[in-house]
Design an enzyme around this catalytic site. Structure first.
Site, PDB file in Angstrom:
ATOM      1  N   PHE A   2       0.855  -1.179   0.000  1.00 34.98           N
ATOM      2  CA  PHE A   2       0.000   0.000   0.000  1.00 34.98           C
ATOM      3  C   PHE A   2       0.889   1.226   0.000  1.00 34.98           C
ATOM      4  O   PHE A   2       1.948   1.246   0.647  1.00 34.98           O
ATOM      5  CB  PHE A   2      -0.916  -0.011   1.227  1.00 34.98           C
ATOM      6  CG  PHE A   2      -1.915   1.114   1.240  1.00 34.98           C
ATOM      7  CD1 PHE A   2      -2.932   1.163   0.309  1.00 34.98           C
ATOM      8  CD2 PHE A   2      -1.821   2.117   2.183  1.00 34.98           C
ATOM      9  CE1 PHE A   2      -3.856   2.200   0.315  1.00 34.98           C
ATOM     10  CE2 PHE A   2      -2.739   3.161   2.203  1.00 34.98           C
ATOM     11  CZ  PHE A   2      -3.760   3.204   1.267  1.00 34.98           C
ATOM     12  N   HIS A  59      -0.242  -5.081   8.806  1.00 33.47           N
ATOM     13  CA  HIS A  59      -1.012  -6.311   8.605  1.00 33.47           C
ATOM     14  C   HIS A  59      -0.673  -7.376   9.647  1.00 33.47           C
ATOM     15  O   HIS A  59      -1.171  -8.490   9.541  1.00 33.47           O
ATOM     16  CB  HIS A  59      -0.701  -6.920   7.232  1.00 33.47           C
ATOM     17  CG  HIS A  59      -0.972  -6.039   6.077  1.00 33.47           C
ATOM     18  ND1 HIS A  59      -0.618  -6.382   4.773  1.00 33.47           N
ATOM     19  CD2 HIS A  59      -1.568  -4.828   5.973  1.00 33.47           C
ATOM     20  CE1 HIS A  59      -0.976  -5.428   3.941  1.00 33.47           C
ATOM     21  NE2 HIS A  59      -1.551  -4.462   4.650  1.00 33.47           N
ATOM     22  N   ASP A  63       6.993  -2.321   8.707  1.00 29.67           N
ATOM     23  CA  ASP A  63       5.619  -1.918   8.437  1.00 29.67           C
ATOM     24  C   ASP A  63       4.753  -3.126   8.794  1.00 29.67           C
ATOM     25  O   ASP A  63       4.601  -4.059   8.010  1.00 29.67           O
ATOM     26  CB  ASP A  63       5.445  -1.529   6.970  1.00 29.67           C
ATOM     27  CG  ASP A  63       4.038  -1.025   6.655  1.00 29.67           C
ATOM     28  OD1 ASP A  63       3.102  -1.349   7.410  1.00 29.67           O
ATOM     29  OD2 ASP A  63       3.870  -0.324   5.629  1.00 29.67           O
ATOM     30  N   ARG A  99      -1.635  12.678  18.203  1.00 30.66           N
ATOM     31  CA  ARG A  99      -2.136  12.032  19.416  1.00 30.66           C
ATOM     32  C   ARG A  99      -3.438  11.257  19.147  1.00 30.66           C
ATOM     33  O   ARG A  99      -4.342  11.754  18.482  1.00 30.66           O
ATOM     34  CB  ARG A  99      -2.379  13.065  20.517  1.00 30.66           C
ATOM     35  CG  ARG A  99      -1.134  13.772  21.009  1.00 30.66           C
ATOM     36  CD  ARG A  99      -1.457  14.674  22.203  1.00 30.66           C
ATOM     37  NE  ARG A  99      -2.421  15.701  21.870  1.00 30.66           N
ATOM     38  CZ  ARG A  99      -2.110  16.943  21.502  1.00 30.66           C
ATOM     39  NH1 ARG A  99      -0.829  17.308  21.432  1.00 30.66           N
ATOM     40  NH2 ARG A  99      -3.032  17.830  21.224  1.00 30.66           N
TER      41      ARG A  99
END
Length: 387
Positions: free
Chosen positions: A89, A163, A160, A235
């Site tokens: 992605f 997933h 990353d 935040r």
């Protein structure tokens, strides 16, 4: 499509029960709805870190911001390069590009769809600041080889893990693999509050800097607006954190169900002529299965897209796979590599093929019954075999 077989109703996503309701009321009634005054974000960070084998977690607004913040504290900025898989992605590359760094796409493994170690090694230059393996569909990239490669080159790794909630590599959880890791809690993810993200850090110093930068450079005890670093407002709010605490509570049970269903479904899919399910490295001994992915090598992109439409029409939550990031206009808007699309494509043949011939099914498919796995496979077979 009249008269075609349809799947019985698969489990819905997101899933929730009284735990989420109780959490939202708890956040509401504490009287403070942002992290500096409430307790839900702090509690979620502790619980998420512990669950993933880390001492330091920071909750943020979304998974893309998690990547961007993590890269920033790793020193990524103008003049540096970040190696990313070409099949992912686009947030993986855009997080680096928004910091002014060049995203360098490399090819992926044709079986696991994770970043190719040899291709990564060839892409390292004296400007490389970080390598970003993506744990595609929950399958952990080859962290053993990547860690050695990064150590030899003196560069950082940012996992990353959007997933990969609950995933393991050689018995180790994501937070035990010695590098920063970023997660997403977007609506389709394995845990969700609609949006949200988190970063795991291997040491306190990186966590402290990230906290400052995710809160406009302001320390948590500051009362005089003494902003110590640059930053932004990443935040997470108290309501989202309360939902994520409940989501974390059922994560392992859901992973266990998916781990039981995928061998059945993938075996059935493999029996269909021309269909090749995503492979698995045995060292990935816990795969949460964010996607149920399979390829039909040799198929055209148009035919693949028609198959996706046919599956959706028959009640199977199917999607076309990610497009190669270098074939998206957004990739070239800023901080792009000094290569042409064709040049990158020539060194990324696996990405070219997977982007064209891969289909993925939503992970809620794997929360279905064993009978539903047979139904889904039969529908895929009928769609693939249809003229």
């Amino acid at each position: 499509m009249s008269g075609a077989r349809r799947a019985s109703e698969l489990p819905a996503w997101p899933q929730y029960d009284e735990a989420e309701r109780a959490g939202l009321v708890r956040a509401l009634e504490q009287g403070q709805w942002w992290r500096m005054g409430g307790g839900e974000v702090d509690a979620f960070e502790r619980e998420f870190a512990e669950h993933h084998g880390s001492s330091h977690a920071l909750a943020v607004t979304n998974g893309t911001h998690a990547l961007e913040l993590a890269l920033q504290v790793l020193g990524v900025g103008p003049g540096s390069e970040v190696i990313v898989p070409a099949f992912t992605f686009i947030s993986s590359s855009q997080a680096a590009q928004r910091l002014g760094a060049v995203a360098v796409p490399v090819d992926v493994d044709p079986e696991t769809y994770c970043i190719d170690v040899a291709a990564t090694g060839r892409a390292i230059t004296d400007r490389t600041k970080a390598i970003m393996p993506v744990h595609m569909a929950g399958h952990v990239a080859d962290m053993t080889a990547l860690r050695q490669l990064a150590e030899d080159a003196g560069v950082a790794i940012l996992q990353d893990a959007a997933h990969a909630h609950g995933a393991r590599w050689e018995g180790r959880r994501i937070g035990e693999l010695g590098s920063v890791a970023a997660f997403s809690f977007q609506n389709g993810k394995l845990m969700t509050a609609g949006e949200g993200g988190a970063v795991l850090f291997p040491d306190a110093d990186l966590h402290e800097e990230a906290f400052l930068r995710h809160s406009c450079g302001r320390p948590p005890t500051d009362r005089h607006y003494l902003h110590k670093t640059s930053g932004s407002n990443f935040r997470l709010n108290e309501f989202s954190a309360s939902v994520l605490r409940a989501q974390l509570g059922r994560l392992e049970e859901q992973i266990e169900t998916r781990e039981q269903r995928w061998p059945l479904l993938s075996g059935l899919l493999a029996e269909i002529s021309g269909v090749v399910p995503q492979g698995r490295d045995k060292r990935c001994d816990r795969n949460p299965h964010y996607m149920a992915m399979f390829r039909i090598p040799g198929i055209s992109e148009q035919r693949r897209n028609e198959l996706v439409d046919a599956l959706v029409e028959r009640g199977v939550p199917a999607f076309a796979s990610f497009r190669a990031i270098y074939r998206c206009d957004g990739f070239w808007e800023s901080a792009a590599p000094g290569e042409t699309v064709d040049a990158i494509a020539r060194r990324c043949p696996n990405t070219e093929a997977i982007s064209r011939d891969c289909i993925w099914l939503h992970h809620r498919t794997l929360l279905g019954t064993e009978q539903q796995m047979h139904e889904v496979a039969a529908i895929v077979a009928e769609a693939v075999e249809a003229p």
